[in-house]
Design an enzyme around this catalytic site. Structure first.
Site, PDB file in Angstrom:
ATOM      1  N   LYS A 125       0.834  -1.224   0.000  1.00 27.47           N
ATOM      2  CA  LYS A 125       0.000   0.000   0.000  1.00 27.47           C
ATOM      3  C   LYS A 125       0.861   1.263   0.000  1.00 27.47           C
ATOM      4  CE  LYS A 125       1.055   0.945   4.466  1.00 27.47           C
ATOM      5  NZ  LYS A 125       1.829   2.109   4.903  1.00 27.47           N
ATOM      6  N   ILE A 185      11.061  -4.738   2.339  1.00 24.93           N
ATOM      7  CA  ILE A 185      11.047  -5.024   3.781  1.00 24.93           C
ATOM      8  C   ILE A 185      11.307  -3.722   4.540  1.00 24.93           C
ATOM      9  CG2 ILE A 185      12.259  -6.276   5.617  1.00 24.93           C
ATOM     10  CD1 ILE A 185      13.005  -8.307   3.277  1.00 24.93           C
ATOM     11  N   GLY A 188       9.811  -1.015   4.416  1.00 23.79           N
ATOM     12  CA  GLY A 188       9.839   0.041   3.405  1.00 23.79           C
ATOM     13  C   GLY A 188       8.715   1.058   3.542  1.00 23.79           C
ATOM     14  N   GLY A 189       7.781   0.826   4.465  1.00 26.55           N
ATOM     15  CA  GLY A 189       6.659   1.752   4.608  1.00 26.55           C
ATOM     16  C   GLY A 189       5.513   1.416   3.665  1.00 26.55           C
ATOM     17  N   MET A 190       5.549   0.207   3.073  1.00 25.16           N
ATOM     18  CA  MET A 190       4.490  -0.187   2.139  1.00 25.16           C
ATOM     19  C   MET A 190       3.650  -1.353   2.651  1.00 25.16           C
ATOM     20  SD  MET A 190       6.121   0.221  -1.595  1.00 25.16           S
ATOM     21  CE  MET A 190       4.522  -0.250  -2.264  1.00 25.16           C
ATOM     22  N   ASP A 196      -1.905  -2.056   9.902  1.00 26.27           N
ATOM     23  CA  ASP A 196      -2.126  -2.024   8.451  1.00 26.27           C
ATOM     24  C   ASP A 196      -2.670  -3.340   7.897  1.00 26.27           C
ATOM     25  OD1 ASP A 196      -1.109   0.546   8.308  1.00 26.27           O
ATOM     26  OD2 ASP A 196       0.921  -0.125   7.815  1.00 26.27           O
TER      27      ASP A 196
HETATM   28  O1  C5P Z   1       0.703  -2.166  14.255  1.00 30.20           O
HETATM   29  P1  C5P Z   1       2.111  -2.150  13.730  1.00 30.20           P
HETATM   30  O2  C5P Z   1       2.898  -3.338  14.212  1.00 30.20           O
HETATM   31  O3  C5P Z   1       2.198  -1.963  12.255  1.00 30.20           O
HETATM   32  O4  C5P Z   1       2.787  -0.851  14.391  1.00 30.20           O
HETATM   33  C1  C5P Z   1       4.174  -0.750  14.558  1.00 30.20           C
HETATM   34  C2  C5P Z   1       4.474   0.407  15.483  1.00 30.20           C
HETATM   35  O5  C5P Z   1       4.218   1.643  14.820  1.00 30.20           O
HETATM   36  C3  C5P Z   1       3.669   0.476  16.754  1.00 30.20           C
HETATM   37  O6  C5P Z   1       4.228  -0.329  17.758  1.00 30.20           O
HETATM   38  C4  C5P Z   1       3.741   1.959  17.104  1.00 30.20           C
HETATM   39  O7  C5P Z   1       4.991   2.264  17.709  1.00 30.20           O
HETATM   40  C5  C5P Z   1       3.738   2.614  15.729  1.00 30.20           C
HETATM   41  N1  C5P Z   1       2.377   3.030  15.355  1.00 30.20           N
HETATM   42  C6  C5P Z   1       1.809   4.121  15.984  1.00 30.20           C
HETATM   43  N2  C5P Z   1       0.536   4.518  15.659  1.00 30.20           N
HETATM   44  C7  C5P Z   1      -0.160   3.869  14.703  1.00 30.20           C
HETATM   45  C8  C5P Z   1       0.407   2.749  14.008  1.00 30.20           C
HETATM   46  C9  C5P Z   1       1.681   2.361  14.380  1.00 30.20           C
HETATM   47  O8  C5P Z   1       2.437   4.751  16.846  1.00 30.20           O
HETATM   48  N3  C5P Z   1      -1.405   4.273  14.414  1.00 30.20           N
END
Ligand code: C5P
Length: 310
Positions: free
Chosen positions: A15, A102, A104-106, A143
């Site tokens: 994404k 990996i 990569g923000g996607m 995500d």
């Molecule tokens: O849910 P995910 O594992 O993708 O999130 C990784 C990290 O990104 C979280 O532990 C948090 O530090 C940060 N995050 C956040 N706010 C969000 C999504 C992610 O601070 N809405």
């Protein structure tokens, strides 16, 4: 799906966040946010095969040697969560073809998790509804629900409360992949630090509930790449550029070579350039490849996680 199938393959998309506004840090460590997601035609593919234990292996065009293949891997977590929820007693072997960068923000790991849920659900014949799967996806990461849903959607809360958005036609994007990753929590923390340092000067709006700009919704609805280019925004871009300053040069290079606009994708470091049409995307891809960058051309929106029929 035949009930005695030996394996099922599913794919799920990466994404781009075409708009991402980050609000306040919540007690659970997550930030409240408002984002517009678009799924792209760069996909992860997961083949789930019957097995007694849980295991994962990677292949594909990108270097996957640094990935953990133990219980910490999000695909194993997804399969175990589904098995626990449905009282499935066996295991699964997961073979993942990795194309989304990996760290990569996607949302590559999120796509692995979403495709794993869909593939195992079909392989095991669990009969869960799409809503049930969405609930499991949200437990795995912010995500993951969007990788399940695909298309174009607005995400609020952690990014996992989704509502589909209308999008006309198809947008042409050119992605520049980095040779290093950026950790999502580190980028969020950098944003918090910046906000703490500059609390006095920041606009009074910071801290209130974030919303997606109405012009972004209008641009998506109309399929208007020029309007979308003017309204794209990512609050995580400044902290990502602070942590990886070389990305600014890439943004400038793309915009000099015909991109309508460039944006850091999610927490970066992938850069996504929006172009006017397919021909502009091809020209930009050639120009950026000539500068020895790792470039991929994609279209969006793309389908969410679904099984493939072999
Ligand atoms: O849910 P995910 O594992 O993708 O999130 C990784 C990290 O990104 C979280 O532990 C948090 O530090 C940060 N995050 C956040 N706010 C969000 C999504 C992610 O601070 N809405």
């Amino acid at each position: 799906m035949s009930p005695d199938a030996r394996s099922v393959t599913a794919k799920a998309p990466g994404k781009i966040n075409v708009f991402l506004r980050v609000g306040a840090l919540q007690d659970d460590g997550y930030h409240d946010l408002a984002t517009a997601y678009q799924a792209v035609s760069l996909c992860e593919e997961v083949r789930a095969s019957r097995a007694d234990d849980f295991s994962v292996a990677f292949e594909g065009p990108i270097d996957t040697s640094g990935l953990e293949v133990d219980e910490s891997n999000i695909a194993i977590k997804a399969a175990r969560l589904l098995a626990r929820t449905t009282d499935y007693r066996g295991g699964v072997r997961l073979d993942i073809t990795k194309r989304v960068p990996i760290a990569g923000g996607m949302g590559g790991g999120s796509a692995d998790a979403a495709a794993t849920l869909v593939a195992c659900d079909a392989l095991w014949g669990t009969g869960l509804s799409r809503e049930d799967l969405h609930g499991l996806a949200a437990q795995l990461g912010a995500d993951v629900p969007f990788a399940l849903m695909g298309g174009t959607a607005i995400g609020t809360g952690r990014g996992d409360e989704l509502s589909p958005a209308l999008a006309k036609g198809s947008f042409d994007w050119v992605l520049v992949l980095a040779d290093h990753g950026l950790s999502t929590p580190v980028v969020f923390r950098e944003l918090d630090r910046h906000r703490e340092r500059n609390a006095a000067e920041l606009a009074p709006g910071v801290g209130t509930a974030p919303v997606v700009d109405a012009n972004v919704l209008q641009a998506l609805r109309a399929g208007d790449a020029h309007l979308l280019a003017e309204t794209m925004h990512n609050d995580l871009q400044a902290p990502a550029l602070h942590l990886a300053p070389n990305l600014s040069t890439i943004l400038e290079l793309g915009e000099r070579n015909g991109a309508l606009a460039g944006i850091v994708s999610g927490s970066g470091p992938t850069i996504a350039f929006l172009t006017a049409d397919r021909n502009s995307a091809i020209s930009l891809q050639i120009a950026l490849s000539a500068a020895r960058l790792d470039v991929v051309r994609v279209t969006a929106p793309a389908h969410g996680a679904r099984t493939l029929h072999d």
